[in-house]
Design a protein around this motif. Structure first.
Motif, PDB file in Angstrom:
ATOM      1  N   PHE A   1       0.669  -1.138  -0.131  1.00  0.00           N
ATOM      2  CA  PHE A   1      -0.083  -0.059   0.123  1.00  0.00           C
ATOM      3  C   PHE A   1       0.926   1.397  -0.004  1.00  0.00           C
ATOM      4  CE2 PHE A   1      -2.076  -3.420   2.269  1.00  0.00           C
ATOM      5  CZ  PHE A   1      -3.354  -3.299   1.674  1.00  0.00           C
ATOM      6  N   ASN A   2       0.363   2.405  -0.708  1.00  0.00           N
ATOM      7  CA  ASN A   2       0.940   3.504  -0.499  1.00  0.00           C
ATOM      8  C   ASN A   2       0.178   4.554  -0.182  1.00  0.00           C
ATOM      9  OD1 ASN A   2       2.811   5.544  -1.171  1.00  0.00           O
ATOM     10  ND2 ASN A   2       3.377   5.121  -3.186  1.00  0.00           N
ATOM     11  N   LEU A   3       0.374   5.232   0.857  1.00  0.00           N
ATOM     12  CA  LEU A   3      -0.291   6.327   1.498  1.00  0.00           C
ATOM     13  C   LEU A   3       0.341   7.492   1.215  1.00  0.00           C
ATOM     14  CD1 LEU A   3      -1.515   5.136   5.079  1.00  0.00           C
ATOM     15  CD2 LEU A   3      -2.805   4.975   3.040  1.00  0.00           C
ATOM     16  N   PHE A   4      -0.395   8.669   0.581  1.00  0.00           N
ATOM     17  CA  PHE A   4       0.075  10.045   0.170  1.00  0.00           C
ATOM     18  C   PHE A   4      -0.390  10.887   1.109  1.00  0.00           C
ATOM     19  CE2 PHE A   4       0.370   7.641  -3.693  1.00  0.00           C
ATOM     20  CZ  PHE A   4       1.680   7.980  -4.071  1.00  0.00           C
ATOM     21  N   LEU A   5       0.463  11.478   2.007  1.00  0.00           N
ATOM     22  CA  LEU A   5       0.226  12.233   3.155  1.00  0.00           C
ATOM     23  C   LEU A   5       0.115  13.736   2.781  1.00  0.00           C
ATOM     24  CD1 LEU A   5       2.760  10.170   5.443  1.00  0.00           C
ATOM     25  CD2 LEU A   5       0.269   9.872   4.999  1.00  0.00           C
ATOM     26  N   LYS A   6      -0.173  14.517   3.907  1.00  0.00           N
ATOM     27  CA  LYS A   6       0.127  15.952   4.054  1.00  0.00           C
ATOM     28  C   LYS A   6       1.372  16.531   3.506  1.00  0.00           C
ATOM     29  CE  LYS A   6      -0.471  19.997   7.060  1.00  0.00           C
ATOM     30  NZ  LYS A   6      -0.812  20.616   8.244  1.00  0.00           N
ATOM     31  N   LYS A   7       2.466  15.836   3.988  1.00  0.00           N
ATOM     32  CA  LYS A   7       3.889  15.950   3.600  1.00  0.00           C
ATOM     33  C   LYS A   7       4.395  14.383   3.524  1.00  0.00           C
ATOM     34  CE  LYS A   7       8.061  18.230   4.568  1.00  0.00           C
ATOM     35  NZ  LYS A   7       8.719  18.759   5.484  1.00  0.00           N
ATOM     36  N   GLY A   8       4.729  14.009   2.508  1.00  0.00           N
ATOM     37  CA  GLY A   8       5.615  12.992   2.349  1.00  0.00           C
ATOM     38  C   GLY A   8       4.638  11.738   1.956  1.00  0.00           C
TER      39      GLY A   8
ATOM     40  N   HIS B   1      12.361   8.616  10.921  1.00  0.00           N
ATOM     41  CA  HIS B   1      13.029   7.438  11.328  1.00  0.00           C
ATOM     42  C   HIS B   1      14.589   7.773  11.232  1.00  0.00           C
ATOM     43  CE1 HIS B   1      13.319   6.927   7.187  1.00  0.00           C
ATOM     44  NE2 HIS B   1      14.432   6.099   7.541  1.00  0.00           N
ATOM     45  N   LYS B   2      15.449   7.280  11.931  1.00  0.00           N
ATOM     46  CA  LYS B   2      16.958   7.001  11.663  1.00  0.00           C
ATOM     47  C   LYS B   2      17.268   5.596  11.688  1.00  0.00           C
ATOM     48  CE  LYS B   2      17.545  11.097  14.509  1.00  0.00           C
ATOM     49  NZ  LYS B   2      18.183  11.519  15.861  1.00  0.00           N
ATOM     50  N   GLY B   3      18.100   5.440  10.586  1.00  0.00           N
ATOM     51  CA  GLY B   3      18.400   3.859  10.342  1.00  0.00           C
ATOM     52  C   GLY B   3      17.795   3.489   9.039  1.00  0.00           C
ATOM     53  N   ASN B   4      17.548   2.174   9.012  1.00  0.00           N
ATOM     54  CA  ASN B   4      16.898   1.335   8.175  1.00  0.00           C
ATOM     55  C   ASN B   4      15.876   1.725   7.526  1.00  0.00           C
ATOM     56  OD1 ASN B   4      19.042  -0.207   8.184  1.00  0.00           O
ATOM     57  ND2 ASN B   4      18.191  -1.855   9.886  1.00  0.00           N
TER      58      ASN B   4
ATOM     59  N   GLN C   1       7.885   2.261   4.867  1.00  0.00           N
ATOM     60  CA  GLN C   1       8.976   2.927   4.316  1.00  0.00           C
ATOM     61  C   GLN C   1       8.575   4.402   4.161  1.00  0.00           C
ATOM     62  OE1 GLN C   1      10.558   1.082   0.885  1.00  0.00           O
ATOM     63  NE2 GLN C   1      11.543   3.059   0.171  1.00  0.00           N
ATOM     64  N   LEU C   2       9.123   5.201   5.020  1.00  0.00           N
ATOM     65  CA  LEU C   2       8.922   6.601   4.977  1.00  0.00           C
ATOM     66  C   LEU C   2       9.597   7.257   3.941  1.00  0.00           C
ATOM     67  CD1 LEU C   2       8.935   7.156   8.901  1.00  0.00           C
ATOM     68  CD2 LEU C   2       7.104   6.521   7.489  1.00  0.00           C
ATOM     69  N   ASP C   3       8.938   8.125   3.083  1.00  0.00           N
ATOM     70  CA  ASP C   3       9.654   9.029   1.912  1.00  0.00           C
ATOM     71  C   ASP C   3       9.082  10.165   2.546  1.00  0.00           C
ATOM     72  OD1 ASP C   3      10.517  10.201  -0.185  1.00  0.00           O
ATOM     73  OD2 ASP C   3       9.130   9.249  -1.559  1.00  0.00           O
ATOM     74  N   TYR C   4      10.066  11.183   2.905  1.00  0.00           N
ATOM     75  CA  TYR C   4       9.913  12.623   3.296  1.00  0.00           C
ATOM     76  C   TYR C   4       9.700  13.589   2.295  1.00  0.00           C
ATOM     77  CZ  TYR C   4      12.080  10.774   7.467  1.00  0.00           C
ATOM     78  OH  TYR C   4      12.261  10.009   8.901  1.00  0.00           O
ATOM     79  N   GLU C   5      10.034  13.269   1.072  1.00  0.00           N
ATOM     80  CA  GLU C   5       9.976  14.261  -0.292  1.00  0.00           C
ATOM     81  C   GLU C   5      10.331  15.737   0.068  1.00  0.00           C
ATOM     82  OE1 GLU C   5       5.778  14.417  -1.245  1.00  0.00           O
ATOM     83  OE2 GLU C   5       5.663  12.234  -2.015  1.00  0.00           O
ATOM     84  N   ASN C   6      11.748  15.726   0.202  1.00  0.00           N
ATOM     85  CA  ASN C   6      12.644  16.861   0.545  1.00  0.00           C
ATOM     86  C   ASN C   6      12.706  17.474   1.824  1.00  0.00           C
ATOM     87  OD1 ASN C   6      13.519  16.556  -2.260  1.00  0.00           O
ATOM     88  ND2 ASN C   6      11.593  17.766  -2.744  1.00  0.00           N
ATOM     89  N   GLY C   7      12.127  16.643   2.911  1.00  0.00           N
ATOM     90  CA  GLY C   7      12.139  17.132   4.032  1.00  0.00           C
ATOM     91  C   GLY C   7      12.786  16.300   5.121  1.00  0.00           C
ATOM     92  N   ASP C   8      12.526  16.340   6.414  1.00  0.00           N
ATOM     93  CA  ASP C   8      13.290  15.429   7.393  1.00  0.00           C
ATOM     94  C   ASP C   8      12.124  14.764   8.409  1.00  0.00           C
ATOM     95  OD1 ASP C   8      12.053  17.373   8.921  1.00  0.00           O
ATOM     96  OD2 ASP C   8      13.949  17.761  10.262  1.00  0.00           O
ATOM     97  N   HIS C   9      10.823  14.705   7.702  1.00  0.00           N
ATOM     98  CA  HIS C   9       9.728  13.885   8.366  1.00  0.00           C
ATOM     99  C   HIS C   9       8.564  14.017   7.519  1.00  0.00           C
ATOM    100  CE1 HIS C   9       8.998  18.234   9.276  1.00  0.00           C
ATOM    101  NE2 HIS C   9       7.545  18.012   9.096  1.00  0.00           N
ATOM    102  N   CYS C  10       7.657  13.136   7.722  1.00  0.00           N
ATOM    103  CA  CYS C  10       6.223  13.195   7.113  1.00  0.00           C
ATOM    104  C   CYS C  10       5.474  13.384   8.230  1.00  0.00           C
ATOM    105  CB  CYS C  10       6.161  11.536   7.136  1.00  0.00           C
ATOM    106  SG  CYS C  10       6.888  10.507   5.671  1.00  0.00           S
ATOM    107  N   GLN C  11       4.044  14.302   7.544  1.00  0.00           N
ATOM    108  CA  GLN C  11       3.109  14.700   8.265  1.00  0.00           C
ATOM    109  C   GLN C  11       2.127  14.218   7.750  1.00  0.00           C
ATOM    110  OE1 GLN C  11       3.015  19.078   7.815  1.00  0.00           O
ATOM    111  NE2 GLN C  11       4.753  19.490   8.982  1.00  0.00           N
ATOM    112  N   LEU C  12       0.962  14.050   9.000  1.00  0.00           N
ATOM    113  CA  LEU C  12      -0.201  13.143   8.764  1.00  0.00           C
ATOM    114  C   LEU C  12      -1.156  14.253   9.250  1.00  0.00           C
ATOM    115  CD1 LEU C  12       1.890  10.829   9.348  1.00  0.00           C
ATOM    116  CD2 LEU C  12      -0.217   9.439   9.625  1.00  0.00           C
ATOM    117  N   ALA C  13      -1.975  14.525   8.363  1.00  0.00           N
ATOM    118  CA  ALA C  13      -3.364  15.529   8.659  1.00  0.00           C
ATOM    119  C   ALA C  13      -4.283  14.267   9.488  1.00  0.00           C
ATOM    120  CB  ALA C  13      -3.873  15.927   7.407  1.00  0.00           C
TER     121      ALA C  13
END
Length: 129
Positions: free
Chosen positions: A6-13, A104-107, A27-39
């Motif tokens: 599954f792939n969830l598209f979030l407020k950010k990331g 996340h930090k690491g793997n 698997q977190l994808d930040y999209e040019n940031g350092d975190h994901c944001q969930l509305a």
């Protein structure tokens, strides 16, 4: 147990979630940031998906249930973190953005046991005001 992706598209990331054997991978994808944001709706979607996948694993007759004997996360000033293998997953609420933040930090991806997923769902429900 069937593998699911599954792939969830979030407020950010975005978050890619995979059910594989008896673990759930994030698997977190930040999209040019350092975190994901969930509305609010992102968090509700993530809670529902993690709950459904966990339930499928839990109800599989071949799954060996591991007793929940102690809290697996560390709480520090409303920041919740889990040590997963050699990685760290952190969840907190950002009042300025009115969003839940995942880092996340690491793997990447993180491979979660069911007891960790249950705690994550509980924390997400608690923070999803």
């Amino acid at each position: 147990m069937e593998n699911q992706l599954f792939n969830l598209f979030l407020k950010k990331g975005n978050i890619v979630i995979q059910s594989n054997e008896y673990r759930i991978s994030l698997q977190l994808d930040y999209e040019n940031g350092d975190h994901c944001q969930l509305a609010l709706t992102d968090t509700q979607d993530l809670i529902q998906l993690l709950t459904r996948l966990s339930q499928q694993i839990w109800e599989d007759e071949n799954y060996t249930k591991t007793p929940y004997v102690k809290q697996l996360y560390i709480e520090n000033q409303n920041t919740f973190s889990w040590e997963i293998d050699s990685s760290l997953l952190t969840i907190e609420f950002n009042e300025t953005e009115n969003a839940i933040v995942l880092k996340h930090k690491g793997n990447n991806p993180l491979h979660l046991e069911i007891n960790q997923v249950v705690e994550i769902v509980q924390i997400l429900e608690r923070l999803n005001i």
